[in-house]
Design an enzyme around this catalytic site. Sequence first.
Site, PDB file in Angstrom:
ATOM      1  N   TRP A  41      -1.033  53.192  48.359  1.00  0.00           N
ATOM      2  CA  TRP A  41      -1.424  53.601  49.389  1.00  0.00           C
ATOM      3  C   TRP A  41      -0.847  53.721  50.501  1.00  0.00           C
ATOM      4  O   TRP A  41      -1.409  54.050  51.770  1.00  0.00           O
ATOM      5  CB  TRP A  41      -2.894  52.741  49.776  1.00  0.00           C
ATOM      6  CG  TRP A  41      -3.551  52.909  50.492  1.00  0.00           C
ATOM      7  CD1 TRP A  41      -3.527  52.085  51.837  1.00  0.00           C
ATOM      8  CD2 TRP A  41      -4.710  53.552  50.546  1.00  0.00           C
ATOM      9  NE1 TRP A  41      -4.514  52.248  52.693  1.00  0.00           N
ATOM     10  CE2 TRP A  41      -5.067  53.343  52.079  1.00  0.00           C
ATOM     11  CE3 TRP A  41      -5.347  54.133  49.884  1.00  0.00           C
ATOM     12  CZ2 TRP A  41      -7.002  54.308  52.326  1.00  0.00           C
ATOM     13  CZ3 TRP A  41      -6.763  55.175  50.501  1.00  0.00           C
ATOM     14  CH2 TRP A  41      -7.027  54.910  51.951  1.00  0.00           C
ATOM     15  N   ASP A  42      -0.267  52.290  51.334  1.00  0.00           N
ATOM     16  CA  ASP A  42       0.593  51.232  51.961  1.00  0.00           C
ATOM     17  C   ASP A  42       2.554  51.641  52.090  1.00  0.00           C
ATOM     18  O   ASP A  42       2.171  50.954  52.580  1.00  0.00           O
ATOM     19  CB  ASP A  42      -0.019  50.283  52.781  1.00  0.00           C
ATOM     20  CG  ASP A  42      -0.503  50.751  54.246  1.00  0.00           C
ATOM     21  OD1 ASP A  42       0.521  50.755  54.748  1.00  0.00           O
ATOM     22  OD2 ASP A  42      -0.049  49.302  54.226  1.00  0.00           O
TER      23      ASP A  42
END
Length: 296
Positions: free
Chosen positions: A195-196
Site C-alpha cells: 500500500w505505501d
Amino acid sequence: MTDIPEELAATQARYNGEAGRAFIAALPALITTFLDRWNLRPDGPPRYGVCALVLPVVRGHDTRAALKLQLQDPETTDEPLALRAWAGDGAVRLLDHDPATGTMLLERLDAARPLSSHPDTREAARIVAGLLVRLTATRAPRGLRDLGDITRALLDRTPKALARVPYEPVRRLLTDCASATAEVAADPGDRLLHWDLHYDNVLASERAPWLAIDPKPLAGDPAFELLPALLNRFDVDEILPRFDTMTGEMSLDRARAAAWTMARALQNAVWATEEGLPPAPENLEIARRLRSTLHS
Ligand SMILES: Nc1ncnc2c1ncn2[C@@H]1O[C@H](COP(=O)(O)OP(=O)(O)O)[C@@H](O)[C@H]1O
Ligand SMILES: [Mg+2]
C-alpha cells in the site's frame, strides 16, 4: 529514558487528536516495558515517521534490532500479519510482536540509507517494482482489508466529493478516474499488497540490498501499488517513464495499471475534498498523464 521527538508528538496530535496525545503520553512507559520484557538495550537515537517511533536496540548480547511503537488503527494493526507472511522475502523480518499494544521487534536495517537517497529516481522506481514483484507473489492472508471493499466505498463517496470540486476540468478528470476505477473494480485481486511503498519505506541492509518496511497491508491487485513511487520524489517529466519502468518490471497490463493508479489518485482527491482541501496538483497531474495513456 528515551526522549519523545517533538515533531512526532505534533503530528500525532494533529492527525489523531486525543488518541494521538494519549499514545505519546504512554510511550515512555511502553518503551520501558518492552526494553525489559524483550531483554533490549537502546543503541542510538530514535527514528520516527508520521506514525511510528522506532528505537534502535540490541537484544541480548549482540542482535541488532529495532523496536517499533505505533498507535493502533485499522491501517497499522495488520502490519505484523503481513511481515510474518513475507517472512523476510523482500521485507524486514518480524522478530517479536505484542498483539495487545501492537509493539513490534524488527530486524535492524540501515536507516541512514533509505532508497530516497538513491541519486537516480528512475532506477529507484525500478528497485521498488522489483520489491513489489516479490511482495505481491504472496497471497494475502485471511482477514485483511480488501481492495474490493475499499474501491466500493470510494466509488460510493465520489459523487458527493466531486460536487464540492469547483473547477470543471478537475471534476471531469476525477470523473474519468472514477470511470476507470469502475472498469477494474469487479476484479480487485487477492495478493498481499504493501500500500505505501515509497522511497523512504525502503531501507538498505546487509542481508539484502533493499528491503521494504512499514506496510499498511491489504488484499488486492499489484497494479494498485504504483502511486507512492510516482508521488514521492515527484517529477512531472518522470511520471510516465517511472510508470513504464514499473509496469515493465512487474509485467503489468498497462491499461489496468493506469486504471488502478487513477483509482488511487481519485482516493487521495476524495480524502482531500472531504477535509475541505483542494486535491494536490501532483496527484491530479499523475491522473491526467495516465488518462492520456488509456486512449493512446
Ligand atoms: N527495521 C528498521 N531498522 C532501522 N530503522 C528503521 C526500521 N524500521 C523503521 N526504521 C526507521 O524509522 C522510521 C519510521 O519507521 P516506519 O516504519 O517507516 O514508520 P512510519 O509509519 O512512521 O513512517 C523509518 O523511516 C526509518 O528511519
Ligand atoms: Mg514510513
